[in-house]
Each structure stands twice: as structure tokens, then as C-alpha cells.
Design a protein around this motif. Structure first.
Motif, PDB file in Angstrom:
ATOM      1  N   VAL A 123      -8.126   0.385  -2.686  1.00  0.00           N
ATOM      2  CA  VAL A 123      -8.609  -0.145  -1.416  1.00  0.00           C
ATOM      3  C   VAL A 123     -10.118   0.034  -1.352  1.00  0.00           C
ATOM      4  O   VAL A 123     -10.625   1.142  -1.532  1.00  0.00           O
ATOM      5  N   LEU A 124     -10.810  -1.061  -1.098  1.00  0.00           N
ATOM      6  CA  LEU A 124     -12.247  -1.014  -0.868  1.00  0.00           C
ATOM      7  C   LEU A 124     -12.463  -1.322   0.601  1.00  0.00           C
ATOM      8  O   LEU A 124     -11.832  -2.228   1.149  1.00  0.00           O
ATOM      9  N   MET A 125     -13.339  -0.577   1.239  1.00  0.00           N
ATOM     10  CA  MET A 125     -13.612  -0.809   2.648  1.00  0.00           C
ATOM     11  C   MET A 125     -15.110  -0.920   2.843  1.00  0.00           C
ATOM     12  O   MET A 125     -15.863  -0.048   2.395  1.00  0.00           O
ATOM     13  N   ARG A 126     -15.518  -1.999   3.481  1.00  0.00           N
ATOM     14  CA  ARG A 126     -16.932  -2.146   3.786  1.00  0.00           C
ATOM     15  C   ARG A 126     -17.264  -1.239   4.961  1.00  0.00           C
ATOM     16  O   ARG A 126     -16.497  -1.110   5.908  1.00  0.00           O
ATOM     17  N   HIS A 127     -18.403  -0.605   4.875  1.00  0.00           N
ATOM     18  CA  HIS A 127     -18.830   0.291   5.945  1.00  0.00           C
ATOM     19  C   HIS A 127     -19.084  -0.492   7.237  1.00  0.00           C
ATOM     20  O   HIS A 127     -19.254  -1.704   7.221  1.00  0.00           O
ATOM     21  N   ALA A 128     -19.115   0.228   8.324  1.00  0.00           N
ATOM     22  CA  ALA A 128     -19.479  -0.373   9.603  1.00  0.00           C
ATOM     23  C   ALA A 128     -20.992  -0.554   9.623  1.00  0.00           C
ATOM     24  O   ALA A 128     -21.656  -0.376   8.597  1.00  0.00           O
ATOM     25  N   SER A 129     -21.544  -0.884  10.735  1.00  0.00           N
ATOM     26  CA  SER A 129     -22.987  -1.094  10.847  1.00  0.00           C
ATOM     27  C   SER A 129     -23.751   0.127  10.363  1.00  0.00           C
ATOM     28  O   SER A 129     -23.352   1.268  10.599  1.00  0.00           O
ATOM     29  N   THR A 130     -24.849  -0.131   9.684  1.00  0.00           N
ATOM     30  CA  THR A 130     -25.687   0.951   9.167  1.00  0.00           C
ATOM     31  C   THR A 130     -27.124   0.464   9.107  1.00  0.00           C
ATOM     32  O   THR A 130     -27.396  -0.724   9.263  1.00  0.00           O
ATOM     33  N   ILE A 136     -16.600 -11.294  -3.410  1.00  0.00           N
ATOM     34  CA  ILE A 136     -15.881 -10.922  -2.187  1.00  0.00           C
ATOM     35  C   ILE A 136     -16.897 -10.424  -1.172  1.00  0.00           C
ATOM     36  O   ILE A 136     -17.735  -9.599  -1.491  1.00  0.00           O
ATOM     37  N   ALA A 137     -16.826 -10.954   0.034  1.00  0.00           N
ATOM     38  CA  ALA A 137     -17.756 -10.545   1.093  1.00  0.00           C
ATOM     39  C   ALA A 137     -16.970 -10.074   2.310  1.00  0.00           C
ATOM     40  O   ALA A 137     -16.784 -10.825   3.264  1.00  0.00           O
ATOM     41  N   PRO A 138     -16.469  -8.833   2.271  1.00  0.00           N
ATOM     42  CA  PRO A 138     -15.698  -8.350   3.407  1.00  0.00           C
ATOM     43  C   PRO A 138     -16.561  -8.185   4.651  1.00  0.00           C
ATOM     44  O   PRO A 138     -17.757  -7.908   4.561  1.00  0.00           O
ATOM     45  N   ALA A 139     -15.941  -8.355   5.793  1.00  0.00           N
ATOM     46  CA  ALA A 139     -16.604  -8.118   7.067  1.00  0.00           C
ATOM     47  C   ALA A 139     -16.778  -6.611   7.258  1.00  0.00           C
ATOM     48  O   ALA A 139     -16.072  -5.825   6.608  1.00  0.00           O
ATOM     49  N   PRO A 140     -17.694  -6.190   8.108  1.00  0.00           N
ATOM     50  CA  PRO A 140     -17.815  -4.755   8.373  1.00  0.00           C
ATOM     51  C   PRO A 140     -16.468  -4.158   8.776  1.00  0.00           C
ATOM     52  O   PRO A 140     -15.742  -4.740   9.568  1.00  0.00           O
ATOM     53  N   ARG A 141     -16.118  -3.037   8.172  1.00  0.00           N
ATOM     54  CA  ARG A 141     -14.884  -2.282   8.393  1.00  0.00           C
ATOM     55  C   ARG A 141     -13.634  -2.973   7.861  1.00  0.00           C
ATOM     56  O   ARG A 141     -12.535  -2.483   8.050  1.00  0.00           O
ATOM     57  N   GLU A 142     -13.778  -4.097   7.158  1.00  0.00           N
ATOM     58  CA  GLU A 142     -12.605  -4.768   6.593  1.00  0.00           C
ATOM     59  C   GLU A 142     -12.193  -4.077   5.295  1.00  0.00           C
ATOM     60  O   GLU A 142     -13.031  -3.598   4.542  1.00  0.00           O
ATOM     61  N   MET A 143     -10.878  -4.023   5.041  1.00  0.00           N
ATOM     62  CA  MET A 143     -10.358  -3.460   3.800  1.00  0.00           C
ATOM     63  C   MET A 143      -9.925  -4.588   2.872  1.00  0.00           C
ATOM     64  O   MET A 143      -9.310  -5.556   3.314  1.00  0.00           O
ATOM     65  N   VAL A 144     -10.255  -4.462   1.593  1.00  0.00           N
ATOM     66  CA  VAL A 144      -9.799  -5.386   0.560  1.00  0.00           C
ATOM     67  C   VAL A 144      -8.871  -4.584  -0.343  1.00  0.00           C
ATOM     68  O   VAL A 144      -9.259  -3.540  -0.874  1.00  0.00           O
ATOM     69  N   VAL A 145      -7.646  -5.056  -0.493  1.00  0.00           N
ATOM     70  CA  VAL A 145      -6.650  -4.369  -1.301  1.00  0.00           C
ATOM     71  C   VAL A 145      -6.597  -5.041  -2.670  1.00  0.00           C
ATOM     72  O   VAL A 145      -6.404  -6.257  -2.762  1.00  0.00           O
ATOM     73  N   LEU A 146      -6.797  -4.247  -3.720  1.00  0.00           N
ATOM     74  CA  LEU A 146      -6.830  -4.755  -5.089  1.00  0.00           C
ATOM     75  C   LEU A 146      -5.683  -4.181  -5.900  1.00  0.00           C
ATOM     76  O   LEU A 146      -5.352  -3.004  -5.766  1.00  0.00           O
ATOM     77  N   LEU A 194       0.827  -1.208   0.000  1.00  0.00           N
ATOM     78  CA  LEU A 194       0.000   0.000   0.000  1.00  0.00           C
ATOM     79  C   LEU A 194       0.866   1.265   0.000  1.00  0.00           C
ATOM     80  O   LEU A 194       0.571   2.223  -0.718  1.00  0.00           O
ATOM     81  N   ALA A 195       1.937   1.262   0.776  1.00  0.00           N
ATOM     82  CA  ALA A 195       2.818   2.420   0.856  1.00  0.00           C
ATOM     83  C   ALA A 195       3.495   2.706  -0.482  1.00  0.00           C
ATOM     84  O   ALA A 195       3.780   3.859  -0.803  1.00  0.00           O
ATOM     85  N   ALA A 196       3.707   1.678  -1.275  1.00  0.00           N
ATOM     86  CA  ALA A 196       4.345   1.838  -2.587  1.00  0.00           C
ATOM     87  C   ALA A 196       3.403   2.493  -3.599  1.00  0.00           C
ATOM     88  O   ALA A 196       3.845   3.012  -4.619  1.00  0.00           O
TER      89      ALA A 196
END
Length: 90
Positions: free
Chosen positions: A27-34, A58-68, A20-22
Motif C-alpha cells: 500500500v502506497l499512500m500519498r501524504h496530506a498537505s505539506t 500514478i498520481a494519487p490524490a492527497p491521502r489516497e491509498m494505491v494498493v499494489l 488487503l485483509a488477505a
């Protein structure tokens, strides 16, 4: 957006943070509870995935980030995933 079938095992968190630093990643991030349906597209039906904004297998958990890693023409591969606990780099 097309994603490669089957996500590879996530890199160790340190390696993923370095990637990520490179730069050049998405980055996709699933929202928290809503509240269900808030911000949903017109015609949204919780029982019909075709009416929802999906991340194609892809089924990320709440607040999880998926790096593509982008490969152009709307194609990506999953470089890894970071749980909410991993958001504070060491």
C-alpha cells in the motif's frame, strides 16, 4: 519500481478491503498537505519530475491509498485505489 502501464479500474471497496485483509499487497499512500520541498530528495525541482519521487504514471490524490500486487523483481500491478473517505472499513 516498475508499475504496469494503465491502472485497471479499482475493485469495489469491499473487494479491495478483502484483498488487503488477505495480505501480500503493498500500500502506497500519498501524504496530506505539506510544505513544498520538505523531505524532498537533494536537487529537488518542482518543474522537473526527474528530481522528484514519482510513482511511475500514478498520481494519487492527497491521502489516497494505491494498493499494489507485487510480482517480484520490482514489478507490481495496481489492484485498486482507496480514497480518504474509504479508510473506515464497514
Amino acid at each position: 519500481m516498475l508499475l504496469a502501464a494503465g491502472a485497471p479500474p479499482a475493485f469495489a471497496n469491499d473487494a479491495l478491503w478483502a484483498l488487503l485483509a488477505a495480505g501480500g499487497q503493498v500500500v502506497l499512500m500519498r501524504h496530506a498537505s505539506t510544505v513544498s520541498g520538505v523531505g524532498a530528495p537533494p536537487g529537488f525541482d518542482l518543474r522537473d519530475c526527474a528530481t522528484q519521487r514519482n510513482l511511475r504514471g500514478i498520481a494519487p490524490a492527497p491521502r489516497e491509498m494505491v494498493v499494489l500486487t507485487p510480482h517480484g523483481a520490482g514489478r507490481f500491478t495496481v489492484a485498486g485505489r482507496l480514497s480518504p473517505a474509504a479508510f473506515t472499513p464497514r
